[in-house]
Write a protein that holds these residues in place. Structure first.
Motif, PDB file in Angstrom:
ATOM      1  N   ARG A 163      52.547  70.475  -6.855  1.00  0.00           N
ATOM      2  CA  ARG A 163      51.572  71.681  -6.815  1.00  0.00           C
ATOM      3  C   ARG A 163      50.984  72.388  -8.136  1.00  0.00           C
ATOM      4  NH1 ARG A 163      54.067  76.396  -7.415  1.00  0.00           N
ATOM      5  NH2 ARG A 163      56.530  76.259  -7.039  1.00  0.00           N
ATOM      6  N   PHE A 164      50.251  73.272  -8.059  1.00  0.00           N
ATOM      7  CA  PHE A 164      49.919  74.049  -9.417  1.00  0.00           C
ATOM      8  C   PHE A 164      51.002  75.134  -9.361  1.00  0.00           C
ATOM      9  CE2 PHE A 164      46.621  71.726 -10.893  1.00  0.00           C
ATOM     10  CZ  PHE A 164      45.565  71.433  -9.912  1.00  0.00           C
ATOM     11  N   LEU A 165      51.252  75.746 -10.398  1.00  0.00           N
ATOM     12  CA  LEU A 165      52.004  77.183 -10.409  1.00  0.00           C
ATOM     13  C   LEU A 165      51.354  78.218  -9.867  1.00  0.00           C
ATOM     14  CD1 LEU A 165      53.235  77.080 -14.326  1.00  0.00           C
ATOM     15  CD2 LEU A 165      54.552  76.420 -12.480  1.00  0.00           C
ATOM     16  N   THR A 166      51.794  79.149  -9.152  1.00  0.00           N
ATOM     17  CA  THR A 166      51.350  80.430  -8.767  1.00  0.00           C
ATOM     18  C   THR A 166      51.020  81.136  -9.917  1.00  0.00           C
ATOM     19  OG1 THR A 166      53.431  81.383  -8.549  1.00  0.00           O
ATOM     20  CG2 THR A 166      52.950  80.176  -6.658  1.00  0.00           C
ATOM     21  N   TYR A 310      35.645  56.205  -2.115  1.00  0.00           N
ATOM     22  CA  TYR A 310      35.480  56.503  -3.537  1.00  0.00           C
ATOM     23  C   TYR A 310      36.332  57.939  -3.853  1.00  0.00           C
ATOM     24  CZ  TYR A 310      31.951  52.848  -4.816  1.00  0.00           C
ATOM     25  OH  TYR A 310      31.338  51.795  -5.020  1.00  0.00           O
ATOM     26  N   LEU A 311      35.827  58.723  -2.940  1.00  0.00           N
ATOM     27  CA  LEU A 311      36.900  60.122  -2.929  1.00  0.00           C
ATOM     28  C   LEU A 311      38.256  60.123  -2.792  1.00  0.00           C
ATOM     29  CD1 LEU A 311      36.249  63.160  -3.157  1.00  0.00           C
ATOM     30  CD2 LEU A 311      36.074  63.086  -0.743  1.00  0.00           C
ATOM     31  N   MET A 312      38.704  59.115  -1.791  1.00  0.00           N
ATOM     32  CA  MET A 312      39.974  59.168  -1.645  1.00  0.00           C
ATOM     33  C   MET A 312      40.607  58.294  -2.865  1.00  0.00           C
ATOM     34  SD  MET A 312      40.835  60.794   0.894  1.00  0.00           S
ATOM     35  CE  MET A 312      42.495  60.417   0.635  1.00  0.00           C
ATOM     36  N   ASP A 313      39.839  57.573  -3.398  1.00  0.00           N
ATOM     37  CA  ASP A 313      40.506  57.058  -4.988  1.00  0.00           C
ATOM     38  C   ASP A 313      40.542  58.070  -5.935  1.00  0.00           C
ATOM     39  OD1 ASP A 313      41.399  55.171  -6.524  1.00  0.00           O
ATOM     40  OD2 ASP A 313      39.824  53.703  -6.441  1.00  0.00           O
ATOM     41  N   LEU A 314      39.689  59.070  -6.004  1.00  0.00           N
ATOM     42  CA  LEU A 314      39.760  59.829  -6.914  1.00  0.00           C
ATOM     43  C   LEU A 314      41.077  61.021  -6.680  1.00  0.00           C
ATOM     44  CD1 LEU A 314      35.983  60.721  -7.588  1.00  0.00           C
ATOM     45  CD2 LEU A 314      37.643  59.672  -9.224  1.00  0.00           C
ATOM     46  N   VAL A 315      41.091  61.323  -5.327  1.00  0.00           N
ATOM     47  CA  VAL A 315      42.180  62.077  -4.947  1.00  0.00           C
ATOM     48  C   VAL A 315      43.620  61.146  -5.155  1.00  0.00           C
ATOM     49  CG1 VAL A 315      43.409  62.950  -2.633  1.00  0.00           C
ATOM     50  CG2 VAL A 315      40.975  63.175  -3.058  1.00  0.00           C
ATOM     51  N   ARG A 316      43.757  60.147  -4.883  1.00  0.00           N
ATOM     52  CA  ARG A 316      44.942  59.299  -5.181  1.00  0.00           C
ATOM     53  C   ARG A 316      45.211  59.457  -6.568  1.00  0.00           C
ATOM     54  NH1 ARG A 316      43.219  56.049  -0.706  1.00  0.00           N
ATOM     55  NH2 ARG A 316      42.134  54.790  -2.060  1.00  0.00           N
ATOM     56  N   ARG A 317      44.022  59.352  -7.654  1.00  0.00           N
ATOM     57  CA  ARG A 317      44.434  59.386  -8.930  1.00  0.00           C
ATOM     58  C   ARG A 317      44.702  60.853  -9.466  1.00  0.00           C
ATOM     59  NH1 ARG A 317      42.246  54.462 -11.481  1.00  0.00           N
ATOM     60  NH2 ARG A 317      41.774  53.263  -9.916  1.00  0.00           N
ATOM     61  N   SER A 318      44.880  61.969  -8.488  1.00  0.00           N
ATOM     62  CA  SER A 318      45.130  63.217  -9.033  1.00  0.00           C
ATOM     63  C   SER A 318      43.828  63.867  -9.883  1.00  0.00           C
ATOM     64  CB  SER A 318      46.288  63.198  -9.777  1.00  0.00           C
ATOM     65  OG  SER A 318      47.441  62.696  -8.972  1.00  0.00           O
ATOM     66  N   LEU A 319      42.728  63.350  -9.786  1.00  0.00           N
ATOM     67  CA  LEU A 319      41.416  63.805 -10.451  1.00  0.00           C
ATOM     68  C   LEU A 319      40.896  64.713  -9.419  1.00  0.00           C
ATOM     69  CD1 LEU A 319      40.019  60.838 -12.073  1.00  0.00           C
ATOM     70  CD2 LEU A 319      41.259  62.653 -13.207  1.00  0.00           C
ATOM     71  N   VAL A 321      41.366  67.551  -6.038  1.00  0.00           N
ATOM     72  CA  VAL A 321      42.195  67.949  -5.020  1.00  0.00           C
ATOM     73  C   VAL A 321      41.681  68.636  -3.778  1.00  0.00           C
ATOM     74  CG1 VAL A 321      43.594  70.286  -4.734  1.00  0.00           C
ATOM     75  CG2 VAL A 321      43.153  69.361  -6.959  1.00  0.00           C
ATOM     76  N   VAL A 322      42.329  67.974  -2.504  1.00  0.00           N
ATOM     77  CA  VAL A 322      42.080  68.311  -1.370  1.00  0.00           C
ATOM     78  C   VAL A 322      42.148  69.568  -1.040  1.00  0.00           C
ATOM     79  CG1 VAL A 322      42.737  67.649   1.121  1.00  0.00           C
ATOM     80  CG2 VAL A 322      42.735  65.702  -0.777  1.00  0.00           C
ATOM     81  N   GLY A 323      41.076  70.170  -0.288  1.00  0.00           N
ATOM     82  CA  GLY A 323      41.014  71.436   0.179  1.00  0.00           C
ATOM     83  C   GLY A 323      41.243  71.717   1.772  1.00  0.00           C
ATOM     84  N   LYS A 324      40.266  71.978   2.347  1.00  0.00           N
ATOM     85  CA  LYS A 324      40.431  71.993   3.897  1.00  0.00           C
ATOM     86  C   LYS A 324      40.255  70.594   4.676  1.00  0.00           C
ATOM     87  CE  LYS A 324      38.237  76.593   3.786  1.00  0.00           C
ATOM     88  NZ  LYS A 324      37.045  77.215   3.803  1.00  0.00           N
ATOM     89  N   LYS A 325      41.136  70.433   5.588  1.00  0.00           N
ATOM     90  CA  LYS A 325      41.009  69.372   6.258  1.00  0.00           C
ATOM     91  C   LYS A 325      40.747  69.875   7.769  1.00  0.00           C
ATOM     92  CE  LYS A 325      44.610  66.237   4.096  1.00  0.00           C
ATOM     93  NZ  LYS A 325      45.605  65.262   4.514  1.00  0.00           N
ATOM     94  N   GLY A 326      39.800  68.722   8.440  1.00  0.00           N
ATOM     95  CA  GLY A 326      39.621  68.862  10.055  1.00  0.00           C
ATOM     96  C   GLY A 326      40.831  68.698  10.700  1.00  0.00           C
ATOM     97  N   CYS A 327      40.572  68.959  12.181  1.00  0.00           N
ATOM     98  CA  CYS A 327      41.704  68.719  12.974  1.00  0.00           C
ATOM     99  C   CYS A 327      42.186  67.292  13.164  1.00  0.00           C
ATOM    100  CB  CYS A 327      41.295  69.338  14.198  1.00  0.00           C
ATOM    101  SG  CYS A 327      39.610  68.919  14.744  1.00  0.00           S
ATOM    102  N   ILE A 331      38.992  65.210   5.362  1.00  0.00           N
ATOM    103  CA  ILE A 331      38.848  66.078   4.306  1.00  0.00           C
ATOM    104  C   ILE A 331      37.386  66.639   4.556  1.00  0.00           C
ATOM    105  CG2 ILE A 331      38.578  66.522   1.871  1.00  0.00           C
ATOM    106  CD1 ILE A 331      40.343  63.927   1.511  1.00  0.00           C
ATOM    107  N   LYS A 332      37.565  68.033   4.757  1.00  0.00           N
ATOM    108  CA  LYS A 332      36.473  68.902   4.660  1.00  0.00           C
ATOM    109  C   LYS A 332      35.850  69.511   3.668  1.00  0.00           C
ATOM    110  CE  LYS A 332      35.696  68.933   9.590  1.00  0.00           C
ATOM    111  NZ  LYS A 332      34.351  68.676  10.111  1.00  0.00           N
ATOM    112  N   THR A 333      36.795  69.734   2.719  1.00  0.00           N
ATOM    113  CA  THR A 333      36.233  70.257   1.232  1.00  0.00           C
ATOM    114  C   THR A 333      37.425  69.769   0.265  1.00  0.00           C
ATOM    115  OG1 THR A 333      37.727  72.284   1.347  1.00  0.00           O
ATOM    116  CG2 THR A 333      35.582  72.402   2.302  1.00  0.00           C
ATOM    117  N   CYS A 334      36.755  69.646  -0.867  1.00  0.00           N
ATOM    118  CA  CYS A 334      37.546  69.447  -2.235  1.00  0.00           C
ATOM    119  C   CYS A 334      37.284  70.100  -3.200  1.00  0.00           C
ATOM    120  CB  CYS A 334      37.392  67.848  -2.380  1.00  0.00           C
ATOM    121  SG  CYS A 334      35.856  67.493  -2.851  1.00  0.00           S
TER     122      CYS A 334
END
Length: 723
Positions: A163-166, A310-319, A321-327, A331-334
């Motif tokens: 995670r990022f620092l607080t 493509y988006l999941m590939d960018l997520v896996r590469r840590s470029l 960040v996943v935001g909100k997720k649906g039920c 992924i709803k937002t990034c």
């Protein structure tokens, strides 16, 4: 975040230490730390590697650092130097012999090997056979930007995504790096807190900025440091961090340079979005398709599905960040870190990459790269909006053919600006109307793929809309929608590319449209529904929509009593997500769910069903993972674990009459969360009782969330987040 200045991540450190030095897990394990560049992967691994207990626990420790293009021989020799003496004979060995020599050197010894910054699965495959498993507690720790590499090394593992620092941790690190005891300054501390907030929790950014200020401090004393210099740093923090080639750009650029060609324009397109913004994934993907970034991959996958990959590939590469997720986990937002966004803009400028999405924002007035052709005297807006809008827009006739994506939804239009019809290459268009009446000429935008319209009043969709062969997504957000439908009986294959229609009024001509859009995946219908003379509720025949996955039924005129469904109603078996609201069905009509065997998400909201008792039918929900009940008058709910065998998340909001959650739900193996809000004390106590019984049985995984004071407005906010 080095040495004595290590800040934060104490929980992560404790958990990793338990994994490293476990007395119960003796089998060789791979532990991975995954994260974007600069987030502190290496620093955390180094702290663990040098921990006093770790040093004493392992007989052998070795640390190697990979490069993007790894050299197997050099890395094998590097490990060997840490565990054995390197002789001339060893140096003359080939790679296979070196690997065998390393295996022999580690055999029978409890070892810890850290492979820092590993880039590829191939690199891991080159090493894995070198590490013996003597069931003695040996460990291998990887740091990587790529989650796929971590999962390849340990498919059953659970890599730590750092995670990022607080904000507190960020300022603590900054203070340690730049402030000196005895020379405290409230004003400088305040600016320092502002600086660390802008670093958004990225340790490397904080260290680089602190180093810049500290270097200034070393030249002058504290009292000579000018406050406006600190303010200047705060105002241009992103450019300063990225401007330090030695400390930062090379690190970030490695991630970009390592991207496959097809991902590069997708990554650079994040520069078109505002800083710190949550980006709706649907809009992002649709804009990628509009820009031509997405191409078929040789499979039968849709362009949207390829874009999701493509988006999941960018997520896996840590470029990204996943935001909100649906039920159901989608992924709803990034979002993207501000510094990575600045990198996107810098590389885009260097490579002359133009992000074609054009967005007018009334707050930031952001105009991206391409220029919009709308005459200054256009009467579609109020004079104030028109002036502020066109002050930001360079008007060039030749540019009209270049614009593919346009979002001016922050402006409320009186009428549709016909000047937009000159944007002949437009593929993505988002508008906001005061009262929505699209002209028939909208069909002149022959390349349009995505049309999103907002209005507080009813909107009229013209009949020519259904002649736009390339249209893929039609999303209408308004108080209600009136649709003019042409006679489509003689027109085959109308809108075969259309995948999304939401929300449109249920009407008899609507059936003709649905019959010609058989590739539809998402559909939203709003009422009123037709009621037959016998009192049965009549719905459209959806059985022909063999690809439909998501359906919303929003009835707008409440009934006085619980209704019935006609026997002719049909749902496609492909349906995975269903939302119903104000349909006022009797609970006896829940037989319809048996028609949807693949249903994973069900939301019953605001009198979707009416009645005091719900006795769930056997085998009605074999695959349901998420169930939401909201504002229903249900009092008793009879159900068992067999009715919901794979349920993971149960939400019950503002069902004030409900007395209890079915007791047997605690025995649903997959159930993770029971969430209640605005319900009775009896219902809340029943949920707590279920949790307590499960804890007695050794199940500590079930989480109970009680929100007793949930109001109607809070429920609406929850709905906005969860869809």
């Amino acid at each position: 975040m080095e040495g004595e200045d290590f800040v934060g991540f104490q929980v992560e450190v404790d958990n990793l230490l338990r994994q490293l030095a476990s007395f119960t897990k003796k089998k060789l394990e791979v532990i991975s730390i995954v994260g974007m560049p600069g987030v502190g992967k290496t620093t955390l691994a180094r702290k663990l590697f040098n921990d006093a207990y770790v040093v004493s626990y392992f007989y052998v420790r070795a640390w190697i650092t990979c490069s993007r293009v790894h050299h197997k021989r050099e890395l094998l020799l590097s490990i060997l130097r840490s565990v054995a003496e390197i002789t001339d004979e060893v140096c003359r060995m080939n790679d296979c012999m070196l690997a065998h020599e390393l295996y022999r050197a580690l055999k029978g010894r409890r070892y810890l090997i850290v492979i820092d910054n590993i880039w590829s699965t191939e690199a891991w495959d080159d090493f894995k056979s070198c590490f013996p498993d003597d069931n003695n507690g040996s460990r291998i720790m990887l740091t990587t930007r790529l989650k796929d590499v971590a999962l390849h090394a340990h498919p059953d593992g659970n890599p730590l995504c750092l995670r990022f620092l607080t904000e507190e941790e960020s300022f603590d690190l900054f203070r340690r790096k730049v402030l000196v005891t005895g020379n405290d300054s409230d004003n400088l501390s305040s600016i320092g807190q502002d600086i660390t907030r802008k670093c958004r929790g990225l340790p490397l950014a904080i260290v680089v900025i602190a180093g810049l200020l500290k270097n200034e401090f070393e030249v002058d004393s504290w009292r000579q440091v000018e406050m406006d210099w600190w303010l200047q740093v705060s105002g241009s923090i992103n450019s300063l961090v990225l401007g330090d080639e030695n400390h930062y750009m090379d690190t970030l650029s490695l991630s970009y340079n390592h991207l496959p060609q097809h991902l590069r324009p997708c990554f650079l397109s994040f520069g078109a979005f505002r800083e710190n913004s949550d980006i709706p994934v649907n809009k992002l993907i649709w804009s990628w398709i509009a820009e031509g970034f997405i191409v078929q991959d040789g499979t039968k996958k849709s362009l949207e599905r390829v874009a999701e990959n493509y988006l999941m590939d960018l997520v896996r590469r840590s470029l990204v960040v996943v935001g909100k997720k649906g039920c159901n986990g989608e992924i709803k937002t990034c979002s993207i870190h501000n510094l990575l966004r600045s990198l996107c803009l810098r590389i885009a400028k260097e490579e002359n990459f133009a992000v074609d999405i054009y967005k007018y924002d009334k707050h930031s007035r952001l105009c991206r790269n391409k220029r919009l052709i709308i005459p200054y005297e256009c009467s579609c807006y109020s004079s104030e909006i028109s002036q502020s809008f066109f002050m930001d827009v360079s008007i060039h006739q030749d540019s009209s053919k270049l614009i593919r994506a346009l979002d001016i939804s922050s402006i409320e239009l009186f009428v549709f600006p016909c000047e937009l019809l000159q944007l002949v290459q437009l593929r993505y268009l988002e508008l906001r109307f005061k009262a929505g009446y699209l002209p028939e000429s909208i069909s002149q935008l022959r390349e349009l793929q995505t049309l999103i319209m907002h209005s507080k009043k009813k909107m009229v969709v013209p009949k020519n809309m259904w002649k736009m062969k390339n249209l893929r997504h039609l999303r209408i957000k308004s108080g209600g929608v009136l649709v003019n439908f042409p006679n489509l009986e003689e027109e085959p294959n109308v809108l075969e590319n259309l995948q999304t229609i939401s929300l449109i009024t249920v009407s008899k001509p609507c059936q003709n449209i649905l019959a010609k859009t058989r590739n539809l995946k998402k559909l939203g219908l709003c009422g009123p529904l037709e009621i037959t003379q016998s009192g049965d509720m009549k719905c459209l025949d959806l059985g022909l929509l063999k690809h439909l996955e998501t359906l919303k039924l929003l009835y707008t005129i409440p009934l006085c009593k619980a209704g019935r469904l006609g026997d002719s109603i049909k749902f496609p078996e492909s349906l995975k997500s269903l939302l119903m609201s104000i349909t006022f069905l009797d609970w006896k009509e829940d037989w319809i769910f048996k028609m949807i065997p693949n249903l994973e998400v069900l939301k019953l909201k605001v009198h979707a069903f009416s009645g005091k008792d719900w006795e769930t039918r056997p085998e009605a929900f074999p695959r349901l993972k998420f169930l939401k009940l909201e504002e229903l008058d249900i009092m008793t709910w009879t159900a068992t674990r067999n009715h919901f065998p794979v349920l993971r998340h149960l939400q019950v909001y503002r069902c004030s009459n409900l007395m209890e959650i079915p007791e047997d739900f605690g025995n649903i193996i997959m159930l993770e969360v029971i969430e209640l809000g605005g319900c009775s004390d009896a219902a809340a106590n029943s949920a707590r009782h279920i949790q307590k019984e499960q804890e007695i049985c050794g199940n500590d995984c079930l989480k109970i969330v009680i929100k007793p004071g949930l109001t109607s407005s809070q429920t609406n906010q929850q709905n906005a987040r969860s869809g």
